[in-house]
Design an enzyme around this catalytic site. Sequence first.
Site, PDB file in Angstrom:
ATOM      1  N   ARG A   1       0.821  -1.210   0.000  1.00 33.44           N
ATOM      2  CA  ARG A   1       0.000   0.000   0.000  1.00 33.44           C
ATOM      3  C   ARG A   1       0.856   1.262   0.000  1.00 33.44           C
ATOM      4  NH1 ARG A   1      -5.088   1.637   3.929  1.00 33.44           N
ATOM      5  NH2 ARG A   1      -6.077   2.997   2.390  1.00 33.44           N
TER       6      ARG A   1
ATOM      7  N   THR B   1      -4.221  -5.892   1.372  1.00 31.44           N
ATOM      8  CA  THR B   1      -3.078  -4.997   1.587  1.00 31.44           C
ATOM      9  C   THR B   1      -3.056  -4.566   3.034  1.00 31.44           C
ATOM     10  OG1 THR B   1      -1.884  -3.112   0.647  1.00 31.44           O
ATOM     11  CG2 THR B   1      -4.232  -2.792   1.094  1.00 31.44           C
ATOM     12  N   CYS B   2      -1.997  -3.855   3.422  1.00 32.41           N
ATOM     13  CA  CYS B   2      -1.862  -3.375   4.796  1.00 32.41           C
ATOM     14  C   CYS B   2      -2.733  -2.141   5.012  1.00 32.41           C
ATOM     15  CB  CYS B   2      -0.411  -3.026   5.110  1.00 32.41           C
ATOM     16  SG  CYS B   2       0.722  -4.419   4.997  1.00 32.41           S
ATOM     17  N   THR B   3      -3.117  -1.910   6.255  1.00 30.97           N
ATOM     18  CA  THR B   3      -3.873  -0.721   6.629  1.00 30.97           C
ATOM     19  C   THR B   3      -3.642  -0.448   8.107  1.00 30.97           C
ATOM     20  OG1 THR B   3      -6.032   0.349   6.318  1.00 30.97           O
ATOM     21  CG2 THR B   3      -6.058  -1.826   7.316  1.00 30.97           C
TER      22      THR B   3
ATOM     23  N   THR C   1       1.433   1.900   7.455  1.00 27.23           N
ATOM     24  CA  THR C   1       1.662   0.961   8.553  1.00 27.23           C
ATOM     25  C   THR C   1       1.397  -0.445   8.044  1.00 27.23           C
ATOM     26  OG1 THR C   1      -0.587   0.738   9.440  1.00 27.23           O
ATOM     27  CG2 THR C   1       0.658   2.708  10.100  1.00 27.23           C
TER      28      THR C   1
END
Length: 240
Positions: free
Chosen positions: A139, A206-208, A212
């Site tokens: 991301r 994806t990262c969130t 982060t």
Amino acid sequence: MARALRRRRGRGSVLLGVVGELLITAGVVLALFVAYSLWWTDVLADHRAGRAGGDLRREWASAAPQTPGTPASPPPVYAAGDGLGFLHVPAMGKGDQTLIRLGTTPEVLNEGVAGVYQDPYQAAMPWAPEGNFALAAHRDGHGARFHDLDKVAKGDAIVVETRDSWYVYRVDATLPQTSRYDTGIIAPVPAESGYDRPGRYITLTTCTPVYTSRYRMAVWGSLVRVDPVDAKRTPPPELR
């Protein structure tokens, strides 16, 4: 006494000056590190992914065309890191295109691509009769191909392009946040997706929050149709 006081003040000023210079230097180093992580890695990854995507398209162009009416060739077999197609998500921007490679290791994802999960579940390829084609991408940094995944909503189109077919999916559900250890979101029948039976699904993760890696977000879609690729590689209406 006054002279001693001036000397102490002088030494204090020198010390403060040194500390100030160290803080400025640390700030510059930190800024350079952030620029490298969030900008330069994007530049490098986009360049490598663009070159690899061009190589894949040239490979497709040089392959012998399938003759109508002849038996279909067996599905291709891929090794880790191999390119197998392109992901198109119009909700993330007009002309959005991401190279898809097998695997989700840093060596794969850091190349500015979307990676196909092989662990803990082996993702089903789009041409499989059923299963979940589960993908991951960064991301932020390293191409940040899923930076705008939060813009994808129910009803949006997701298209997977392979050498011979366009696989068109419709988004059925999204999950804004879950634990990064929640592997159920990429299961053959993804947990929390609303699906209750096997089908032909796609999952994007994806990262969130952005910048982060504390949590994960997910987007789930189901296959709507498969369009054959014509001689001009005319994209489906969802991409026009």
